[in-house]
Motif scaffolding. Structure first.
Motif, short mmCIF file in Angstrom:
data_model
loop_
_atom_site.label_atom_id
_atom_site.label_comp_id
_atom_site.label_asym_id
_atom_site.label_seq_id
_atom_site.Cartn_x
_atom_site.Cartn_y
_atom_site.Cartn_z
N ARG A 8 0.71 -1.43 -0.08
CA ARG A 8 0.02 0.01 -0.08
C ARG A 8 0.86 1.18 -0.07
O ARG A 8 1.24 1.79 1.09
CB ARG A 8 -0.97 0.02 1.31
CG ARG A 8 -2.10 -0.95 1.21
CD ARG A 8 -3.17 -0.60 2.31
NE ARG A 8 -3.76 0.70 2.34
CZ ARG A 8 -4.57 0.95 3.28
NH1 ARG A 8 -4.99 0.31 4.20
NH2 ARG A 8 -4.83 2.16 3.29
N GLN A 9 1.21 1.54 -1.18
CA GLN A 9 2.00 2.97 -1.24
C GLN A 9 1.30 4.08 -0.80
O GLN A 9 2.07 5.02 -0.04
CB GLN A 9 2.03 3.34 -2.68
CG GLN A 9 2.85 2.20 -3.67
CD GLN A 9 4.33 2.11 -3.52
OE1 GLN A 9 4.85 2.88 -3.18
NE2 GLN A 9 4.82 1.06 -4.10
N ASP A 10 0.10 3.98 -0.50
CA ASP A 10 -0.75 5.16 -0.20
C ASP A 10 -0.46 5.42 1.52
O ASP A 10 -0.81 6.35 1.91
CB ASP A 10 -2.07 5.03 -0.21
CG ASP A 10 -2.82 3.98 0.30
OD1 ASP A 10 -2.25 2.79 0.03
OD2 ASP A 10 -3.95 4.21 1.21
N ARG A 11 0.05 4.40 2.05
CA ARG A 11 0.26 4.46 3.50
C ARG A 11 1.75 5.18 3.95
O ARG A 11 2.21 5.03 5.03
CB ARG A 11 0.24 2.98 4.03
CG ARG A 11 -1.05 2.39 4.35
CD ARG A 11 -2.04 3.47 5.07
NE ARG A 11 -1.76 3.69 6.35
CZ ARG A 11 -1.74 2.94 7.42
NH1 ARG A 11 -2.50 1.52 7.53
NH2 ARG A 11 -1.34 2.94 8.62
N LEU A 12 2.51 5.32 2.97
CA LEU A 12 3.76 5.89 3.09
C LEU A 12 3.72 7.47 3.46
O LEU A 12 2.60 7.89 3.07
CB LEU A 12 4.61 5.79 1.78
CG LEU A 12 5.07 4.43 1.58
CD1 LEU A 12 5.94 4.12 -0.01
CD2 LEU A 12 5.91 3.74 2.70
N PRO A 13 4.62 8.08 4.32
CA PRO A 13 5.60 7.37 5.01
C PRO A 13 5.08 6.31 6.20
O PRO A 13 4.20 6.89 6.89
CB PRO A 13 6.65 8.53 5.34
CG PRO A 13 5.48 9.67 5.81
CD PRO A 13 4.34 9.44 4.53
N HIS A 14 6.05 5.45 6.28
CA HIS A 14 5.74 4.26 7.12
C HIS A 14 6.01 4.78 8.77
O HIS A 14 6.75 5.69 8.77
CB HIS A 14 6.31 2.99 6.95
CG HIS A 14 7.84 3.11 7.10
ND1 HIS A 14 8.41 3.33 7.78
CD2 HIS A 14 8.40 3.09 5.72
CE1 HIS A 14 9.78 3.35 7.47
NE2 HIS A 14 9.82 3.33 6.04
N ILE A 15 5.53 3.84 9.82
CA ILE A 15 5.92 4.40 11.08
C ILE A 15 7.27 4.12 11.72
O ILE A 15 7.73 4.07 12.74
CB ILE A 15 4.79 3.88 11.94
CG1 ILE A 15 4.59 2.39 11.98
CG2 ILE A 15 3.46 4.75 11.83
CD1 ILE A 15 4.71 1.80 13.26
N TYR A 16 7.89 3.00 10.93
CA TYR A 16 9.27 2.61 11.35
C TYR A 16 10.30 3.51 11.62
O TYR A 16 10.48 4.45 10.81
CB TYR A 16 9.39 1.17 10.59
CG TYR A 16 8.60 0.04 10.56
CD1 TYR A 16 8.03 -0.21 12.02
CD2 TYR A 16 7.98 -0.60 9.64
CE1 TYR A 16 7.23 -1.31 11.97
CE2 TYR A 16 6.99 -1.49 9.79
CZ TYR A 16 6.60 -1.94 10.79
OH TYR A 16 5.67 -2.95 10.82
N CYS A 17 11.04 3.38 12.56
CA CYS A 17 12.31 3.98 12.70
C CYS A 17 13.34 3.92 11.55
O CYS A 17 13.18 2.71 11.15
CB CYS A 17 12.76 3.52 14.30
SG CYS A 17 11.89 3.69 15.55
N ALA A 18 14.30 4.83 11.56
CA ALA A 18 15.37 4.85 10.47
C ALA A 18 16.21 3.41 10.84
O ALA A 18 16.61 3.42 12.10
CB ALA A 18 16.04 5.75 10.61
N GLY A 19 16.45 2.60 10.30
CA GLY A 19 17.32 1.21 10.42
C GLY A 19 16.41 0.14 11.04
O GLY A 19 17.11 -0.94 11.25
N CYS A 20 15.28 0.26 11.20
CA CYS A 20 14.43 -0.88 11.74
C CYS A 20 14.38 -2.00 10.66
O CYS A 20 14.55 -1.84 9.55
CB CYS A 20 12.86 -0.30 11.87
SG CYS A 20 11.77 -1.68 12.32
N GLY A 21 14.37 -3.17 11.18
CA GLY A 21 14.42 -4.41 10.57
C GLY A 21 13.13 -4.84 9.90
O GLY A 21 12.95 -5.82 9.25
N ASN A 22 12.16 -4.28 10.40
CA ASN A 22 10.93 -4.93 9.93
C ASN A 22 10.67 -4.86 8.56
O ASN A 22 9.67 -5.88 8.18
CB ASN A 22 9.70 -4.37 10.94
CG ASN A 22 9.82 -4.58 12.57
OD1 ASN A 22 10.47 -5.55 12.69
ND2 ASN A 22 8.94 -3.97 13.23
#
Ligand SMILES: Cc1ncc(C[n+]2csc(CCOP(=O)(O)OP(=O)(O)O)c2C)c(N)n1
Ligand SMILES: [Mg+2]
Length: 262
Positions: A8-22
């Motif tokens: 889902r491109q429309d959900r960007l920017p995502h909530i993950y921290c910079a460098g997160c592995g998820n």
């Protein structure tokens, strides 16, 4: 179809921290699903609560973002109500093994036809870095400021002992191997469990002297020990250091399962 058809491109920017592995684990899982040739209509993602559990929100299928620890319980309901659906669970170490521990072992025992991908960052990431059942001995968290005194769970050993049909562990460094393992998990009838060791720079790395994201990934990489090598070491009477992650396919078997498509 390709990976981008699921995302889902429309959900960007995502909530993950910079460098997160998820993100890496979501990527590998979606690539594996894409290779299965499944349609979006046939596929449902389920998660609990945590950073890892935000994953279904970035995928273009029906999904359930449920309550903390209960992803497998909801996923069981979906699968038993409609076995024709492909049900994939994203979970975290806290979600799966702390509050959700009982759902986990009993789903393995029942061998329900689900694929569970656990992003194990060895910490409660979302709530600010409390220790989890997989926080290694000696590691610092907000609830273990002098280093955890407890032994940690080996989630894969737990799944094997409880009866899952397929169990594998890889890391955010081993993307090709992880993608292949998820695909085998999706193909295997019964309960499939894939554990992905991931870096959490914000809440684990920062407190445990990993100054850069790459330092934590390097640690994960250098502490991954192939199952076959581990078996050889044991055969030769060598001691396997307790801080290694045994990676590879750990179990593939064909025990009677529930919820399998007919
Ligand atoms: C019933 C309940 N208890 C506690 C919480 C608070 N809580 C939210 S996420 C979380 C832990 C998340 O850790 P994990 O499952 O490892 O996911 P991560 O964020 O590390 O990916 C907790 C304790 C909650 N939301 N609901
Ligand atoms: Mg976690």
């Amino acid at each position: 179809m390709s990976f981008s058809d699921w995302f889902r491109q429309d959900r960007l920017p995502h909530i993950y921290c910079a460098g997160c592995g998820n993100g890496t684990i979501i990527n590998c899982t979606l690539d594996a699903i894409d290779k299965m040739g499944w349609t979006k209509e046939q596929t449902v993602f389920v998660s609990g609560i945590g950073c890892s559990s935000r994953a279904p929100g970035y995928i273009l299928t029906d999904s359930l973002h449920t309550t903390h620890g209960r992803a497998i319980a909801f996923a069981t309901g979906v699968k038993m109500a409609n076995p024709a659906l492909n049900v994939v669970v994203f979970t975290g170490d806290g979600d799966l093994a702390a509050i959700g521990g009982n759902h986990f072992i009993h789903a393995c025992r029942r061998n329900i036809d689900l694929t569970v991908v656990c992003m194990n960052n060895q910490i409660y990431g979302m709530t600010g870095g409390q220790g989890s059942p997989t926080t290694p001995k000696g590691r610092i968290s907000t609830t273990t400021p002098y280093g955890s005194a407890e032994s940690s769970f080996d989630l894969c050993e737990l799944a094997i002992a409880a009866g899952a049909n397929y169990v594998a562990r890889w890391t955010s460094y081993h993307v090709k191997e992880l993608e292949k393992a998820v695909k085998v998990g999706l193909e295997t009838p019964g309960f499939s469990f894939i554990e992905a060791m991931v870096q959490c720079p914000t809440n684990f790395g920062r407190r445990n002297k990993f100054k850069q994201v790459a330092d934590q990934v390097e640690y994960i990489k250098t502490h991954a020990l192939l199952k076959a090598k581990c078996d050889r070491m044991i055969e030769q009477g060598e001691t396997v250091p307790g801080d290694m992650y045994i990676v590879g396919e750990l179990v593939r078997r064909n025990r009677p399962a529930m919820g399998v498509k007919i």
